[in-house]
Design a protein around this motif. Structure first.
Motif, PDB file in Angstrom:
ATOM      1  N   LEU A 124       3.691   0.311  12.840  1.00 29.04           N
ATOM      2  CA  LEU A 124       2.468  -0.509  12.571  1.00 29.04           C
ATOM      3  C   LEU A 124       1.639  -0.143  11.585  1.00 29.04           C
ATOM      4  O   LEU A 124       0.998  -1.001  10.780  1.00 29.04           O
ATOM      5  CB  LEU A 124       1.905  -0.558  13.774  1.00 29.04           C
ATOM      6  N   SER A 125       1.440   1.376  11.319  1.00 29.69           N
ATOM      7  CA  SER A 125       0.426   1.796  10.312  1.00 29.69           C
ATOM      8  C   SER A 125       1.023   1.348   8.818  1.00 29.69           C
ATOM      9  O   SER A 125       0.252   0.939   7.988  1.00 29.69           O
ATOM     10  CB  SER A 125       0.331   3.008  10.358  1.00 29.69           C
ATOM     11  N   MET A 126       2.228   1.496   8.777  1.00 27.79           N
ATOM     12  CA  MET A 126       2.821   1.218   7.360  1.00 27.79           C
ATOM     13  C   MET A 126       2.718  -0.522   7.181  1.00 27.79           C
ATOM     14  O   MET A 126       2.548  -0.714   6.006  1.00 27.79           O
ATOM     15  CB  MET A 126       4.413   1.716   7.594  1.00 27.79           C
ATOM     16  N   GLN A 127       3.120  -1.009   8.097  1.00 24.46           N
ATOM     17  CA  GLN A 127       2.909  -2.507   7.928  1.00 24.46           C
ATOM     18  C   GLN A 127       1.524  -2.891   7.348  1.00 24.46           C
ATOM     19  O   GLN A 127       1.249  -3.679   6.459  1.00 24.46           O
ATOM     20  CB  GLN A 127       3.056  -3.300   9.260  1.00 24.46           C
ATOM     21  N   ARG A 128       0.272  -2.399   7.995  1.00 29.45           N
ATOM     22  CA  ARG A 128      -0.995  -2.793   7.602  1.00 29.45           C
ATOM     23  C   ARG A 128      -1.320  -1.991   6.062  1.00 29.45           C
ATOM     24  O   ARG A 128      -1.952  -2.899   5.393  1.00 29.45           O
ATOM     25  CB  ARG A 128      -2.155  -1.914   8.470  1.00 29.45           C
ATOM     26  N   MET A 129      -0.828  -1.082   5.645  1.00 28.72           N
ATOM     27  CA  MET A 129      -1.031  -0.103   4.636  1.00 28.72           C
ATOM     28  C   MET A 129      -0.351  -0.976   3.516  1.00 28.72           C
ATOM     29  O   MET A 129      -1.019  -1.061   2.368  1.00 28.72           O
ATOM     30  CB  MET A 129      -0.691   1.294   4.602  1.00 28.72           C
ATOM     31  N   PHE A 130       0.808  -1.330   3.617  1.00 30.87           N
ATOM     32  CA  PHE A 130       1.501  -1.923   2.614  1.00 30.87           C
ATOM     33  C   PHE A 130       1.445  -3.614   2.697  1.00 30.87           C
ATOM     34  O   PHE A 130       2.268  -4.306   1.851  1.00 30.87           O
ATOM     35  CB  PHE A 130       3.022  -1.786   2.790  1.00 30.87           C
ATOM     36  N   GLY A 131       0.827  -4.150   3.503  1.00 31.21           N
ATOM     37  CA  GLY A 131       0.593  -5.657   3.629  1.00 31.21           C
ATOM     38  C   GLY A 131      -0.216  -6.191   2.511  1.00 31.21           C
ATOM     39  O   GLY A 131      -0.991  -5.583   1.798  1.00 31.21           O
ATOM     40  N   ALA A 132      -0.275  -7.363   2.448  1.00 37.31           N
ATOM     41  CA  ALA A 132      -1.169  -8.055   1.462  1.00 37.31           C
ATOM     42  C   ALA A 132      -2.480  -8.271   1.621  1.00 37.31           C
ATOM     43  O   ALA A 132      -3.449  -8.481   0.580  1.00 37.31           O
ATOM     44  CB  ALA A 132      -0.592  -9.494   1.130  1.00 37.31           C
ATOM     45  N   ASP A 133      -2.993  -8.025   2.793  1.00 37.48           N
ATOM     46  CA  ASP A 133      -4.455  -8.311   3.188  1.00 37.48           C
ATOM     47  C   ASP A 133      -5.155  -6.677   2.753  1.00 37.48           C
ATOM     48  O   ASP A 133      -4.888  -5.782   3.251  1.00 37.48           O
ATOM     49  CB  ASP A 133      -4.492  -8.227   4.507  1.00 37.48           C
ATOM     50  N   GLU A 134      -6.206  -6.911   1.763  1.00 41.95           N
ATOM     51  CA  GLU A 134      -6.672  -5.769   1.312  1.00 41.95           C
ATOM     52  C   GLU A 134      -7.617  -5.099   2.475  1.00 41.95           C
ATOM     53  O   GLU A 134      -7.801  -4.004   2.545  1.00 41.95           O
ATOM     54  CB  GLU A 134      -7.468  -5.808   0.118  1.00 41.95           C
ATOM     55  N   GLN A 135      -8.262  -5.966   3.122  1.00 41.88           N
ATOM     56  CA  GLN A 135      -9.169  -5.396   4.183  1.00 41.88           C
ATOM     57  C   GLN A 135      -8.713  -4.949   5.228  1.00 41.88           C
ATOM     58  O   GLN A 135      -9.036  -3.813   5.813  1.00 41.88           O
ATOM     59  CB  GLN A 135     -10.066  -6.736   4.621  1.00 41.88           C
ATOM     60  N   VAL A 136      -7.330  -5.371   5.775  1.00 39.54           N
ATOM     61  CA  VAL A 136      -6.708  -4.733   6.718  1.00 39.54           C
ATOM     62  C   VAL A 136      -6.229  -3.230   6.229  1.00 39.54           C
ATOM     63  O   VAL A 136      -6.245  -2.472   6.999  1.00 39.54           O
ATOM     64  CB  VAL A 136      -5.500  -5.600   7.006  1.00 39.54           C
ATOM     65  N   ARG A 137      -5.745  -3.236   4.859  1.00 34.94           N
ATOM     66  CA  ARG A 137      -5.522  -1.870   4.353  1.00 34.94           C
ATOM     67  C   ARG A 137      -6.572  -0.920   4.349  1.00 34.94           C
ATOM     68  O   ARG A 137      -6.383   0.288   4.664  1.00 34.94           O
ATOM     69  CB  ARG A 137      -4.721  -2.218   3.037  1.00 34.94           C
ATOM     70  N   GLU A 174      -7.239   0.185   8.032  1.00 35.77           N
ATOM     71  CA  GLU A 174      -6.420   1.243   8.422  1.00 35.77           C
ATOM     72  C   GLU A 174      -6.532   2.550   7.640  1.00 35.77           C
ATOM     73  O   GLU A 174      -6.204   3.541   8.168  1.00 35.77           O
ATOM     74  CB  GLU A 174      -4.846   0.439   8.062  1.00 35.77           C
ATOM     75  N   ALA A 175      -6.859   2.532   6.341  1.00 36.33           N
ATOM     76  CA  ALA A 175      -6.912   3.837   5.506  1.00 36.33           C
ATOM     77  C   ALA A 175      -7.919   4.473   6.282  1.00 36.33           C
ATOM     78  O   ALA A 175      -7.933   5.833   6.592  1.00 36.33           O
ATOM     79  CB  ALA A 175      -7.104   3.542   4.158  1.00 36.33           C
ATOM     80  N   ALA A 176      -8.929   3.901   6.646  1.00 38.84           N
ATOM     81  CA  ALA A 176     -10.192   4.545   7.362  1.00 38.84           C
ATOM     82  C   ALA A 176     -10.020   5.157   8.731  1.00 38.84           C
ATOM     83  O   ALA A 176     -10.165   6.260   8.739  1.00 38.84           O
ATOM     84  CB  ALA A 176     -11.363   3.405   7.225  1.00 38.84           C
ATOM     85  N   ARG A 177      -9.216   4.522   9.455  1.00 39.75           N
ATOM     86  CA  ARG A 177      -8.589   4.938  10.678  1.00 39.75           C
ATOM     87  C   ARG A 177      -7.846   6.129  10.450  1.00 39.75           C
ATOM     88  O   ARG A 177      -8.131   7.150  11.203  1.00 39.75           O
ATOM     89  CB  ARG A 177      -7.850   3.926  11.599  1.00 39.75           C
ATOM     90  N   LEU A 178      -6.652   6.208   9.461  1.00 36.82           N
ATOM     91  CA  LEU A 178      -5.812   7.226   9.298  1.00 36.82           C
ATOM     92  C   LEU A 178      -6.731   8.476   9.049  1.00 36.82           C
ATOM     93  O   LEU A 178      -6.401   9.609   9.426  1.00 36.82           O
ATOM     94  CB  LEU A 178      -4.786   6.824   8.302  1.00 36.82           C
ATOM     95  N   ASN A 179      -7.732   8.120   8.302  1.00 36.10           N
ATOM     96  CA  ASN A 179      -8.568   9.242   7.701  1.00 36.10           C
ATOM     97  C   ASN A 179      -9.377   9.942   8.729  1.00 36.10           C
ATOM     98  O   ASN A 179      -9.528  11.078   8.701  1.00 36.10           O
ATOM     99  CB  ASN A 179      -9.438   9.127   6.468  1.00 36.10           C
TER     100      ASN A 179
END
Length: 488
Positions: free
Chosen positions: A74-87, A90-95
């Motif tokens: 799910l995390s990879m889907q969010r990070m590599f998807g087209a939606d920049e806001q979702v990315r 997710e990056a903030a959550r991972l950090n």
């Protein structure tokens, strides 16, 4: 970082997007070969001393591998998807997650999941394993496609807030960097050995197949060693020699055959092989409202009836049977509850990483932002301090299964009640002091299977808290909390 333009630059040069449809990564995200490549990349990550130590101390990959697979996917889907806001979200959550993963591993060597060089290595293993999977399956990347994929992974690192310079800018410089890390930094770590030689041999059944223990054990006994041998054979030869990994006769041929077969599977009709669908099915509880889960459950019932008929025709020695009256509310023994719920990391002890894993799973399911995520972690941290004070009889900083079993009543103290209250607050997204069906489903990812005649289809605060406390302190098996905290 947003996507690169997919039309043309100022000089008229056409660019492919770095994320989403049209990117190289998106093209093989549902490729069956990616499963083999991900296992290989995970082994190379775990061989890094810092990553290996963090996995041993904090990860649920031993006790709950299917949950971790779903969350990673799910995390990879969010990070590599087209939606920049979702990315960015997710990056903030991972950090935030990585900021909590600091400590000291074997040999008193410190580890820090925010170390930019370490995070660059994680990205490097994913890229190199993707290239290797295509080469091993007889369809190596063309140079331009490989350059594009490398740019996408560097963009991923930048999206995480790291300097892309921690990976070489030019693809030509990546390979010497990769070889240097393999030669100078990778080790035969405990985490790597577990993944290669223990994890697949002892892999618990995914939740949806939990009703077929004998069948699963038989298949695992055959497939586990093969997967391990394939993964070892695919690793860089210098690392195999350095780590002393065994050379198994014929493993190279089996490995190449596996990659070739997986590569052919991508030519099946669209929809037959979809990573998202497969991962979601594996992680689905048999008690959920997913039609596929109901089909598998019905098949299991038929198999059990057929087995009962066979036993009538050819009786086997009597085996102890579970209490049929127990049902979904059957109590666990203290030992079962400790192993299935409390020991999230699977190391045989209860300590802070186990409770942090519970908080992490809940925060991920609810997609919490600050400050709700911190409130949840703080509540679990307070519960850990309470448990440590009450149960850690020998003062070694952790709770053994014997210590837990000897002082079980101490589990339900004020701090656990506070965890339940915070859990209610973060689940009640609209703040109306009731958990409705949508909020319940967001946390438990299953149907709203409850008698709602007295509450208008909602959970009151007291009912929600009481059920959580009944699960955690009463050791009751429940339909919602078992998939959340107990199942693999």
């Amino acid at each position: 970082m947003g996507s690169a333009p997919d039309d043309s630059g100022d000089d008229g040069t056409s660019y492919a997007p770095l994320f989403g449809p049209g990117s190289q990564f998106h093209a093989f995200f549902n490729d069956p070969r990616w499963a083999l490549a991900m296992v290989r990349a995970t082994v190379l990550e775990a061989a890094h001393p810092q990553i290996g130590a963090a996995l041993i101390d904090n990860s649920t990959f031993v006790a709950h591998p299917w949950r971790r697979l779903k969350n990673t996917f799910l995390s990879m889907q969010r990070m590599f998807g087209a939606d920049e806001q979702v990315r960015l979200r997710e990056a903030a959550r991972l950090n935030r997650l990585h900021a909590r993963l600091q400590g000291t591993g074997a040999g008193d060597r410190p580890y820090d999941a925010l170390d930019p060089a370490v995070r660059a290595w994680v990205v490097a293993t994913l890229f190199e394993s993707a290239v290797t999977m295509c080469r091993l399956s007889g369809q190596p990347f063309e140079q331009q496609a490989m350059e594009q994929l490398y740019a996408e992974f560097r963009a991923f690192l930048t999206a995480m807030g790291d300097e892309a310079g921690h990976l070489p800018e030019a693809l030509a410089d990546f390979w010497p960097y990769f070889d240097q890390v393999v030669e100078r930094e990778l080790e035969n770590t405990e985490a790597m050995r577990i993944i290669l030689f223990k994890l697949f041999d002892h892999l618990p059944a995914p939740p949806v197949f939990s009703g077929f223990p004998a069948l699963w054990a038989t298949g695992r006994a055959l497939a586990g060693p093969v997967i391990g041998a394939i993964t070892v054979a695919s690793l860089p030869e210098p690392f195999r020699r350095k780590a002393g990994l065994p050379e198994i006769a014929g493993a190279q041929s089996v490995m190449q055959g596996a990659y070739l077969a997986a590569g052919l599977a991508r030519f099946l009709p669209d929809g037959w092989i979809q990573s998202a669908g497969i991962v979601n099915l594996l992680a689905t509880s048999p008690h959920s409202d997913d039609p596929r889960a109901r089909t598998i459950t019905a098949l299991g019932d038929q198999m059990k009836r057929a087995g009962a008929l066979l036993r009538l025709l050819a009786p086997l020695p009597t085996q102890p049977q579970p209490d049929p009256a127990g049902g979904a509310a059957a109590r666990r023994s203290a030992q079962e509850f400790f192993a299935e719920v409390l020991d999230q990391t699977g190391d045989g002890y209860l300590d802070w990483p186990d409770l942090a894993a519970m908080a992490r799973e809940i925060a991920g399911r609810l997609d919490l932002d600050e400050p709700e995520e911190t409130r949840l972690y703080d509540a679990y941290a307070a519960w850990w301090r309470e448990l440590q004070a009450a149960l850690d009889a020998d003062g070694d900083g952790r709770v053994s299964i014997d210590e837990y079993a000897a002082a079980v009543p101490a589990l339900a103290g004020p701090a656990l009640i506070r965890v339940a209250e915070v859990l209610f607050d973060v689940t009640d997204r609209d703040g109306n002091q009731h958990i409705d069906a949508a909020e319940h489903r967001a946390l438990f990812q299953t149907a709203f299977h409850r008698d709602t005649t007295h509450s208008g289809g909602t959970y009151t605060r007291s009912a929600f808290i009481n059920e959580f406390l009944s699960f955690m302190s009463g050791r009751l098996r429940t339909t919602p909390y078992d998939p959340l905290l107990a199942e693999a």
